[in-house]
Design an enzyme around this catalytic site. Sequence first.
Site, PDB file in Angstrom:
ATOM      1  N   GLY A  69      -2.680   0.409   2.498  1.00  0.00           N
ATOM      2  CA  GLY A  69      -3.031  -0.950   2.107  1.00  0.00           C
ATOM      3  C   GLY A  69      -1.841  -1.645   1.485  1.00  0.00           C
ATOM      4  N   GLY A  71      -0.689  -5.112  -1.383  1.00  0.00           N
ATOM      5  CA  GLY A  71      -1.132  -6.047  -2.410  1.00  0.00           C
ATOM      6  C   GLY A  71      -0.031  -7.021  -2.757  1.00  0.00           C
ATOM      7  N   GLY A  72      -0.186  -7.660  -3.918  1.00  0.00           N
ATOM      8  CA  GLY A  72       0.736  -8.708  -4.305  1.00  0.00           C
ATOM      9  C   GLY A  72       2.169  -8.268  -4.454  1.00  0.00           C
ATOM     10  CG  PHE A  73       4.074  -7.363  -7.658  1.00  0.00           C
ATOM     11  CD1 PHE A  73       5.055  -8.310  -7.438  1.00  0.00           C
ATOM     12  CD2 PHE A  73       3.256  -7.519  -8.762  1.00  0.00           C
ATOM     13  CE1 PHE A  73       5.227  -9.382  -8.288  1.00  0.00           C
ATOM     14  CE2 PHE A  73       3.425  -8.596  -9.624  1.00  0.00           C
ATOM     15  CZ  PHE A  73       4.408  -9.533  -9.391  1.00  0.00           C
ATOM     16  N   GLY A  74       3.414  -5.031  -3.402  1.00  0.00           N
ATOM     17  CA  GLY A  74       3.898  -3.945  -2.580  1.00  0.00           C
ATOM     18  C   GLY A  74       2.868  -3.389  -1.622  1.00  0.00           C
ATOM     19  CG  ASP A 191      -4.860  -6.025 -13.420  1.00  0.00           C
ATOM     20  OD1 ASP A 191      -5.826  -6.798 -13.613  1.00  0.00           O
ATOM     21  OD2 ASP A 191      -4.275  -5.946 -12.328  1.00  0.00           O
TER      22      ASP A 191
END
Length: 343
Positions: A69, A71-74, A191
């Site tokens: 998968g 996401g925003g940073f990797g 988070d």
Amino acid sequence: MPSPIPVTRLLPKDLYPSLELGTFSSPLTKPLDGSSLQVPVQRFHSRAASRLWSSVIHWQELRSVQPVGSGGFGAVYKAEYFGEIVALKRVKKCTKNQLASRQSFWAELNAAHLRHTNIVRVIAATTGVPKSVGDESSIGTILMEFVHGRNLQQIIYDTAEPLGADRWLRYGTDVVRGLRFLHAHDVVHLDIKPANVLVSSEDVCKIADFGCSLKLDRGCEVNTIGPHLSHVGGTYTHRPPEMLKGEGVSPKADIFSFGITLWQLATREQPYTGDRQHVLYAVVAHNLRPSVEKHAVFRSEIGRQCRTLLNRCWSADRRCRPSAQELTSQLEQLQQLGTGERD
């Protein structure tokens, strides 16, 4: 960019004799010869191998790399490393905010030196990548234990399987045990949400994704968020009011986020609806919180006690929120009460 984490806070001094130098490593110290970055890295046969993460990745030992998968940073991959199934995370450069993406990479290592059943274990991390496997958009690579299972987000919203009080209380207890350990070592996650809690094939919750985390100054209950810490934020639906107002960070921020997460486990609903900016304003100005009144799950004896606990967790005054230690004791008691009711 130098690491904000001193090597002495990552590697215990009494273990230094069991370390050796390796290349392609995290820039925790200055280059020894001016050409490559080198820092201490554990030997695999070391007594301390089960406790330390390595700052060298042996790329030739990576096998069967498969995407999982992004996401925003990797992006995250499943791979085999020295015969063990691992998760490989590549942190990419964010063109809009390169500082935030770099800080996110280093934040991932705030808990790298910690070992706990309810925290995803870091195996190795590096900023250096051989040209043969290099990616110009990558800031660094992290190898972690691969959790064979799902995350809480998927269990809550993507399945029809039962999620009774005994189960969601057990999941909640797992999470606060992990938080108790992190907070005891001056690490705040910042988070906590269902998507960042992995559930193993043994049905054990493990806290993951430390890209927003901070290492607090020892003995300081609240740390100020400087403008240079652009990666700090977390998910707006789980962010406490003091962080929405730009105030200091404390372990009680995680407690607020956990309260929202526990409510999601109990109700299997989204905490808020409506416009993002409206929610942010209402959480701060009007004490908006997820509803506990309309849900039958909070009408049993366990539910009423849990409702009281939730109201404390998401109190606007962080001083009124329980500690992770206190939460652990209370959730364990609720689990025992649930067992008694079934008997």
